[in-house]
Each structure stands twice: as C-alpha cells, then as structure tokens.
Design an enzyme around this catalytic site. Sequence first.
Site, PDB file in Angstrom:
ATOM      1  N   ASP A  76      74.505  16.295 -24.569  1.00  0.00           N
ATOM      2  CA  ASP A  76      73.980  15.081 -23.955  1.00  0.00           C
ATOM      3  C   ASP A  76      75.176  14.302 -23.403  1.00  0.00           C
ATOM      4  OD1 ASP A  76      72.248  12.950 -23.311  1.00  0.00           O
ATOM      5  OD2 ASP A  76      72.588  12.003 -25.240  1.00  0.00           O
ATOM      6  N   ASP A  78      75.285  10.177 -22.453  1.00  0.00           N
ATOM      7  CA  ASP A  78      75.396   8.835 -23.032  1.00  0.00           C
ATOM      8  C   ASP A  78      75.211   8.870 -24.546  1.00  0.00           C
ATOM      9  OD1 ASP A  78      75.378   6.751 -20.645  1.00  0.00           O
ATOM     10  OD2 ASP A  78      73.992   8.358 -20.134  1.00  0.00           O
ATOM     11  N   ASP A 269      72.246  12.542 -29.143  1.00  0.00           N
ATOM     12  CA  ASP A 269      72.042  11.382 -30.015  1.00  0.00           C
ATOM     13  C   ASP A 269      70.662  10.759 -29.913  1.00  0.00           C
ATOM     14  OD1 ASP A 269      72.490  10.292 -27.370  1.00  0.00           O
ATOM     15  OD2 ASP A 269      72.810   8.348 -28.334  1.00  0.00           O
TER      16      ASP A 269
END
Length: 329
Positions: A76, A78, A269
């Site tokens: 991922d 961000d 996240d």
Amino acid sequence: MGFQISHSNKQKVKPFFGRENDDSDGTINGSVKGRELSPPDVAGYDSWLVKHPSALNSFDSIMKEAKGKKVVVFLDYDGTLSPIVEDPDKAFMSAEMRAAVREVAKHFPTSIISGRSRDKVKQFVQLNNVYYAGSHGMDIMAPPRAVKSCDKKGNEGAFQPAKLFLPAIQEISVELVDKIKDIQGARIEDNRFCISVHYRQVPPEDHEILKEKVKSLVENRAEFRLTQGKMVLEVRPSIEWNKGDALNYMLDTLGFSNAKDVLPLYIGDDRTDEDAFKVIAARREGFPIIVSSTPKDTIAWYSLRDPPEVLAFLLRLAKWRKSEMPFFK
C-alpha cells in the site's frame, strides 16, 4: 469558502454502514534508526501483538518459509510507504524508503496498490521498476520492462476493469460538487475510477449533514456504492473488484496464479487491504502484514507499527534476498 476539489488524497475506505472508527490521522513518530523497535504504550497493544506478532521480530521465521520460493511483494502507499498527513499532497515518501523499494523491486516482482489514482501514486513513488495499481486496483499498469512479457497474454497497457463507468463517474462528480458546495472544509478528490469526499476539515457538527448529502446522491444509483474510511466518503463503481482481485490479477499476469512455490507478501494499513489479506489467507501461502500502532480488527498474520518499521523490514528483505540468491531458481 466551501468545498475544495483535489486530484490526490488518502484513500481509506470501509463499508459505509456501521459506526465510524479508526479516525486517527496515523501520523508517525520517531525513526527506527538508533532506537529499539518496540510498540508504543497503548492499552491492549501487547495482547494484540500476541495474535499479530511483529514482522520484524519474526523476520527470520518468515524468511525460513520463503527460502527457495518466489516472493512477490505488494505494498500500500499512504500509511505504509509514507505517513498520513494533514495535507495529502505532502504525503511524500522519504528518499530512504524510495531506495529500499527500488532495491526490493530489483529482486522481487513488486507492486504498489493504492486508493489514489495510478498517476498520482506514481508521481509520489517515482520508480520505473514496479507495478502500479491505482483506484484500489481498478487501474493497473506494469513497468515498461514487463509489458513485452505481458503481450503474450493480451494484457499490454493498462488494465481497467471499470473503464465503462468513466462517463457516469464524471457525471456524478459534477453533481457532488453542487451537492456539497455550501459545506465548509469539504474536499472532493478525483481518483479517476472513484470519487472521494474528505471531511477532515469540516466542522464536526456538519459531518452527518455531509454524509446524508452524499448518501442521497448515491443510494438510488445501482451502478455506484458508497464506502467510508478515515474522515472520507468514497463513491465507487458497483463492480466486484478490490485489492484482492488486483493481487490475483497481477499474480496471473506474472504467470504465478497456479504456482505452488510462490509466496505473496502484502503490507498495508487499511481496511481495503483486508481484501488482499483474505486472498493470501485463502492461499495458505504468503504473508499478510498490517501496519498499525494501535490494536485493530484484521486478518493479517503479522504487523508493523509504522512506515519506519516498514522501511526496516524492506531493507532486511533486500539484504536477505542477496544472501539467499543461490537458493532461488
């Protein structure tokens, strides 16, 4: 001044219905250099780590499983490669992180799967040796050197399963602008295959008003669905496609869909990353790793606290690959 239109921002989505949570901005603290890698003093974190042990502390056991197998890396952006910041246009990855991802991509097929538009995340990452999957995997492009190998499967160029939705997406984007124009601090983000309405800077008393306005625009449109994340509402096409589907697509493109010696490693996240974690869990081969400094519901098997720990993990992964080269086919 009312709403703003942006072409980049943090994409954090979960099902719209249900109570809101995970609204912290995820800003990281400290650095891995010169300190022990230990979790913060958060109630319940230690017990949570029992179920989702540190991928750094478990690195040797993870790599023991990977010896002699083909590791494929999915990341991922961000909150994983970069911190989540107040101004999404400044969510820059560090030079050290970029160098680490570049090094990992030299040794393993590596993909960045983000909710941002593909072009925007590529501007941040600035690497030509990775796959980019924007809009939660609805816009996938292989690195230049891999395109020729994709030609045999007819997958050259960008893969865009929601391409037919583009005219409708642009139409609803215009309607959203008019719908929320009077709400102070609301921000619309164009991610090409999805539209995000951010309300981090909207006064708390206007949050529910904003949600109802956006919901009313989508609820009678069967071709769209509404999801919610960390201070963001997202309008997405109603197709069965997510980060897990993107992971499977890229494994297939690489010729690994039925391979028994492939270990996908996914670090993310957010709730949208759970779709990819599910795919890996179903395979019973690979390593889903959640990035979080607080306890949260996840099916990931391992965890990392923050982007600095992701950096440390990637550096160890690249170093391990060099030491294990004789074992790889």
